[in-house]
Write a protein that holds these residues in place. Structure first.
Motif, PDB file in Angstrom:
ATOM      1  N   VAL A 149      46.116 -40.987  -8.381  1.00 42.96           N
ATOM      2  CA  VAL A 149      46.209 -39.862  -7.455  1.00 42.96           C
ATOM      3  C   VAL A 149      45.241 -38.753  -7.835  1.00 42.96           C
ATOM      4  O   VAL A 149      44.493 -38.241  -6.996  1.00 42.96           O
ATOM      5  CB  VAL A 149      47.653 -39.322  -7.404  1.00 42.96           C
ATOM      6  N   SER A 152      41.682 -39.539  -7.019  1.00 47.45           N
ATOM      7  CA  SER A 152      41.408 -39.513  -5.581  1.00 47.45           C
ATOM      8  C   SER A 152      41.397 -38.094  -5.038  1.00 47.45           C
ATOM      9  O   SER A 152      40.630 -37.772  -4.132  1.00 47.45           O
ATOM     10  CB  SER A 152      42.449 -40.354  -4.830  1.00 47.45           C
ATOM     11  N   VAL A 153      42.230 -37.209  -5.602  1.00 51.35           N
ATOM     12  CA  VAL A 153      42.230 -35.801  -5.183  1.00 51.35           C
ATOM     13  C   VAL A 153      40.859 -35.185  -5.418  1.00 51.35           C
ATOM     14  O   VAL A 153      40.369 -34.383  -4.609  1.00 51.35           O
ATOM     15  CB  VAL A 153      43.322 -35.026  -5.954  1.00 51.35           C
ATOM     16  N   SER A 154      40.201 -35.571  -6.501  1.00 52.70           N
ATOM     17  CA  SER A 154      38.896 -35.003  -6.833  1.00 52.70           C
ATOM     18  C   SER A 154      37.802 -35.422  -5.870  1.00 52.70           C
ATOM     19  O   SER A 154      36.689 -34.899  -5.939  1.00 52.70           O
ATOM     20  CB  SER A 154      38.500 -35.411  -8.261  1.00 52.70           C
ATOM     21  N   LEU A 156      38.191 -35.048  -2.599  1.00 50.12           N
ATOM     22  CA  LEU A 156      38.443 -34.293  -1.375  1.00 50.12           C
ATOM     23  C   LEU A 156      37.610 -33.011  -1.350  1.00 50.12           C
ATOM     24  O   LEU A 156      37.175 -32.515  -2.395  1.00 50.12           O
ATOM     25  CB  LEU A 156      39.929 -33.957  -1.272  1.00 50.12           C
ATOM     26  N   VAL A 159      37.462 -29.721  -4.081  1.00 50.66           N
ATOM     27  CA  VAL A 159      38.093 -30.138  -5.328  1.00 50.66           C
ATOM     28  C   VAL A 159      37.059 -30.815  -6.207  1.00 50.66           C
ATOM     29  O   VAL A 159      36.282 -31.646  -5.733  1.00 50.66           O
ATOM     30  CB  VAL A 159      39.261 -31.108  -5.070  1.00 50.66           C
ATOM     31  N   ASN A 179      46.870 -24.860 -10.303  1.00 50.37           N
ATOM     32  CA  ASN A 179      47.350 -25.847  -9.341  1.00 50.37           C
ATOM     33  C   ASN A 179      48.794 -26.208  -9.664  1.00 50.37           C
ATOM     34  O   ASN A 179      49.108 -26.553 -10.808  1.00 50.37           O
ATOM     35  CB  ASN A 179      46.494 -27.120  -9.390  1.00 50.37           C
ATOM     36  N   TYR A 209      50.781 -38.225  -0.625  1.00 46.57           N
ATOM     37  CA  TYR A 209      50.615 -36.898  -1.212  1.00 46.57           C
ATOM     38  C   TYR A 209      49.870 -36.000  -0.239  1.00 46.57           C
ATOM     39  O   TYR A 209      49.128 -36.467   0.621  1.00 46.57           O
ATOM     40  CB  TYR A 209      49.906 -36.951  -2.574  1.00 46.57           C
ATOM     41  N   LEU A 211      47.609 -32.291  -0.371  1.00 48.44           N
ATOM     42  CA  LEU A 211      46.991 -31.220  -1.142  1.00 48.44           C
ATOM     43  C   LEU A 211      46.789 -30.023  -0.231  1.00 48.44           C
ATOM     44  O   LEU A 211      46.118 -30.122   0.797  1.00 48.44           O
ATOM     45  CB  LEU A 211      45.651 -31.667  -1.719  1.00 48.44           C
ATOM     46  N   ARG A 213      45.213 -26.322   0.128  1.00 46.16           N
ATOM     47  CA  ARG A 213      44.203 -25.456  -0.484  1.00 46.16           C
ATOM     48  C   ARG A 213      44.160 -24.068   0.138  1.00 46.16           C
ATOM     49  O   ARG A 213      43.713 -23.110  -0.493  1.00 46.16           O
ATOM     50  CB  ARG A 213      42.820 -26.101  -0.353  1.00 46.16           C
ATOM     51  N   SER A 226      46.226 -24.073  -5.559  1.00 44.92           N
ATOM     52  CA  SER A 226      46.579 -25.168  -4.662  1.00 44.92           C
ATOM     53  C   SER A 226      47.959 -25.698  -4.994  1.00 44.92           C
ATOM     54  O   SER A 226      48.533 -25.404  -6.054  1.00 44.92           O
ATOM     55  CB  SER A 226      45.554 -26.303  -4.756  1.00 44.92           C
ATOM     56  N   LEU A 228      49.702 -29.538  -5.045  1.00 45.64           N
ATOM     57  CA  LEU A 228      49.620 -30.985  -4.903  1.00 45.64           C
ATOM     58  C   LEU A 228      51.050 -31.516  -4.825  1.00 45.64           C
ATOM     59  O   LEU A 228      51.764 -31.568  -5.819  1.00 45.64           O
ATOM     60  CB  LEU A 228      48.880 -31.621  -6.082  1.00 45.64           C
TER      61      LEU A 228
END
Length: 785
Positions: A149, A152-154, A156, A159, A179, A209, A211, A213, A226, A228
């Protein structure tokens, strides 16, 4: 800020008195509702297809939807991956609210049959949020056989990763501790396994999930960058299902299903065993190191009746790592919650939650003469109530409140054996945070929707503690302490409070395009004291107190959003600006570990961050994926009362989290019904560093001279990952999948840190340390039955 507030007020007043829609003159009615599973779990991201009109909308994180339509008879069709479709007829001749319940499919889905959902909702006021279903997550390239996770968030917009081999990430110019990382609504204080190569999230038990922002609902607080929000799935209601997976260094197993007609359960476990691989390296330091982790998930849902559901969710993990000859690390997360959800009718529902999260860290020094045990940790307890009311025409109202209790053990050192170290134990850090909020989303007419929110927080720093008084006009240090005030157990030491207004506006250009704007103020009473750019096991959390004021962020954002009617493509563009108060930096040579006068090492200033984010996403066809591009800046200013408490002569300088350019490309291609291939490319500007610009001799020794903090940068970061996935023929009710992935495909030696070293006969030179400098292949096999 006052100008923006005035403009926002004028916009809201204009919206309230705006003539009934420019989209035709026919009267419209509000159709709203909620979608949940049979166990009562809200179905966030479910799609509702409305005919006639072929109009599609999606639900928010609480499973709600709302749309304005002309009067008439409509058919609602609800869709969600892994659930059976639900249809309902609605006669819309007045404002109407409906409640839909979905049932789990009895058959397993083929993994290649992924239907990507839109990550944004053009119709809602929500902006700066990205939703991802775990089915898409499983298609991303894996490191050491495990999709993640945090990684993968990084990828977006807005991020960036905190660095190779870390689980931290930066959002819109903020630090990693700004965060709020949640697992089923419970905070996680260290989301890393094996120093960041894995995260605490087991993908086999996740549902989705989100996110957040910007445009953050008043329901959320406690962090300024943020949120998450990671949700576990419920156990399926049809029959028991099992899943197992294995890779070269990890193994996992999960089971979910019904225990009785009213009770479902989900349980999972993972473990990693990389030590035998470390033994294969030539380096003595690596070969003599060792590491491990395991984690456990348990979730149960009990449906008392049609209107009452009780759920229990828990997580426990343990990590260990040993460096040869000198140090061992061990850290653990334990968290859980109990929720009671009650539905009073179509208009009102409530959820009462009791949550607990603890994080402990232990370090042992084993070198002869330096033996010691050092421990630290944080204990968090929360009770809260969240309610939703939909009984008013054109309004969707959320409100609630709660209390959070913090107990932090900042550090305890216990020498043993032949050690000459002195024992030391810092005072426990305690505090209480209360919050209350109200959020109202108002549909003014088919074009205009406004969300207005207000959150109030009240923080109390409690004893026992000693508060130091420092001499005026002198830099803070242990030598400038002139007096000490002692506060007993439970006494009120200092208080902070404040309002956190939130507002967002959506103007609908048509059914597929909208413009949005938002403003939010957030407060943070807890922060991480660290001299690294990412969260590590040795870092210490610190509460606001007499000398450390809470962090405050004000953010404005505007954006354009587009989704094709068939959901094939989506595009978004957001621009934001943030004002930051009470930002912490450190004195040169600051001592942070086991320092009883830690406030003397901290410098307080202000910050700003701004940027522009683009996202282009393809959701259908044999090739899916997205391209995200961000240009942003993050700056700080520390202008203290003395030169020793001032950085860069009081001028603005790049923060540690300033990475102006960030490009991410993810593509997934279905080669064959059984084969898919995916790739992920990331490019990021190098992180700011304080570099040596000259050198000098002192008593025959050569030293590097540093002028200006964060005035240089590490080399730019870029990396390509790839994976190949295969689904075997299903045999005897067992479905097998396999994947082969390569992390860092072309072997880029990205710098994790830079240091300066002097070699005899030449001035100090810069050297970079790369954590991963070679391609890392991995393979994993999963079975579901």
């Amino acid at each position: 800020m006052h100008r923006f507030a005035s403009l926002l007020t004028l916009l809201l007043l204009f919206s309230f008195f705006y003539a009934e829609p420019a989209i035709g003159q026919e009267r419209h009615y509000e159709l709203s509702g909620t979608i949940s599973s049979q166990s009562g779990e809200p179905m966030a991201g479910a799609y509702v297809l409305i005919n006639p009109g072929n109009k599609t909308i999606s639900t928010d994180e609480r499973g709600r939807f709302s749309v304005s339509l002309p009067p008439g008879e409509y058919t609602l069709e609800s869709q969600y991956l892994g659930m059976e479709r639900v249809e309902q007829q609605v006669n819309l001749f007045r404002d109407t609210s409906v409640r839909l319940q979905m049932k789990s499919k009895a058959t397993n889905l083929r993994q290649v049959e992924i239907v990507a959902k839109s990550s944004m909702d053009v119709q809602s006021t929500q902006m700066g949020s990205t939703y991802m279903d775990v089915k898409l997550l499983t298609k991303m390239p894996a490191l050491l056989g495990e999709v993640d996770v945090i990684r993968s968030v990084s990828s977006l917009p807005g991020v960036v990763s905190a660095g190779e081999g870390t689980a931290g990430f930066y959002v819109r110019g903020g630090s990693a501790d700004q965060n709020l990382v949640l697992l089923d609504d419970v905070p996680v204080f260290n989301s890393a396994h094996l120093f960041g190569f894995f995260s605490v999230y087991n993908p086999d038990v996740l549902k989705s999930y989100t996110l957040h922002r910007s445009g953050i609902s008043a329901r959320y607080g406690s962090r300024i960058s943020s949120i998450l929000d990671v949700q576990l799935r419920d156990g399926n209601e049809e029959r028991p299902q099992y899943q197992a997976g294995i890779s070269p260094i990890s193994a996992k197993f999960s089971v979910d299903g019904p225990v009785s007609p009213k009770l479902t359960i989900l349980a999972a476990g993972r473990a990693a065993y990389p030590t035998y691989l470390l033994r294969m390296f030539n380096s003595d330091n690596i070969r003599n190191s060792s590491g491990h982790f395991y984690d456990l998930n348990l979730k149960a849902n009990y449906k008392l009746n049609e209107n009452n559901t009780v759920s229990f969710s828990s997580y426990h993990s343990n990590d260990g790592f040993k460096f040869p000859f000198d140090t061992t690390y061990q850290w653990s997360n334990t968290l859980g919650n109990i929720k009671w959800t009650h539905v009073y009718g179509n208009s009102l529902s409530s959820t009462v939650t009791v949550a607990k999260s603890t994080y402990t860290n232990q370090i042992e020094g084993i070198a002869t003469g330096d033996e010691f045990n050092m421990s630290s940790g944080i204990d968090f307890t929360q009770i809260k109530a969240d309610l939703g009311y939909f009984g008013l025409e054109r309004h969707a109202i959320d409100f609630g409140g709660g209390a959070s209790y913090y107990t932090i053990e900042p550090g305890k050192l216990e020498p043993y054996g032949t050690s000459s170290l002195n024992p030391r134990e810092l005072q426990i850090d305690k505090g209480t945070e209360y919050h209350a909020y109200l959020n109202d989303e108002v549909t003014l007419n088919p074009r205009w929707t406004v969300s207005l929110g207000l959150r109030h927080t009240y923080f109390v720093k409690r004893g026992p503690t000693d508060v130091y008084v420092f001499a005026e006009g002198r830099p803070r240090s242990e030598t400038s302490i002139t007096d000490t005030t002692h506060y007993g157990e439970g006494s009120k030491v200092h208080t902070y409070q404040g309002l956190e207004p939130r507002a967002s506006v959506r103007f609908l250009l048509n059914d597929t395009r909208s413009l949005k704007a938002s403003y939010s103020r957030t407060r943070q009473y807890l922060q991480l004291v660290t001299n690294t750019a990412a969260i590590t096991p040795v870092d210490v959390w610190k509460l606001a107190n007499t000398h450390i004021q809470p962090q405050i962020a004000d953010q404005v954002a505007v954006g354009y959003f587009y989704v094709k009617p068939d959901n094939a493509y989506e595009f978004s563009w957001e621009v934001y600006y943030k004002w930051l108060q009470n930002q912490v930096d450190y004195k040169d040579g600051a001592v942070l570990l086991l320092n009883p006068a830690l406030e003397a090492e901290l410098l307080i200033g202000k910050g700003m961050a701004y940027g522009s984010e683009w996202l282009l996403k393809k959701n259908t066809g044999r090739t899916t994926g997205w391209l995200s591009l961000t240009y942003s800046r993050s700056m700080r200013q520390i202008d203290g009362e003395t030169p020793e408490e001032t950085i860069n002569s009081g001028n603005w300088y790049p923060s540690n989290y300033d990475k102006p350019l960030n490009l991410n490309v993810f593509l997934n291609r279905q080669l064959h019904p059984k084969w898919t291939v995916s790739g992920n490319f990331n490019y990021t500007t190098g992180r700011p560093i304080t570099a040596s610009d000259s050198w000098y001799r002192y008593h025959g020794h050569i030293f590097a001279n540093y002028v200006g903090r964060n005035q240089a940068r590490m080399p730019d970061y870029h990396r390509l990952d790839a994976s190949l996935n295969y689904e075997f023929e299903k045999r005897k009710r067992v479905a097998y999948t396999a994947s082969f992935s390569v992390y860092n495909l072309y072997g880029r030696k990205n710098a994790y840190s830079t240091f300066f070293r002097h070699y005899y006969g030449r001035p100090p030179g810069a050297y970079k340390l790369a954590i991963i400098g070679v391609p890392i292949p991995s393979i994993n096999l999963n079975a579901r039955f």
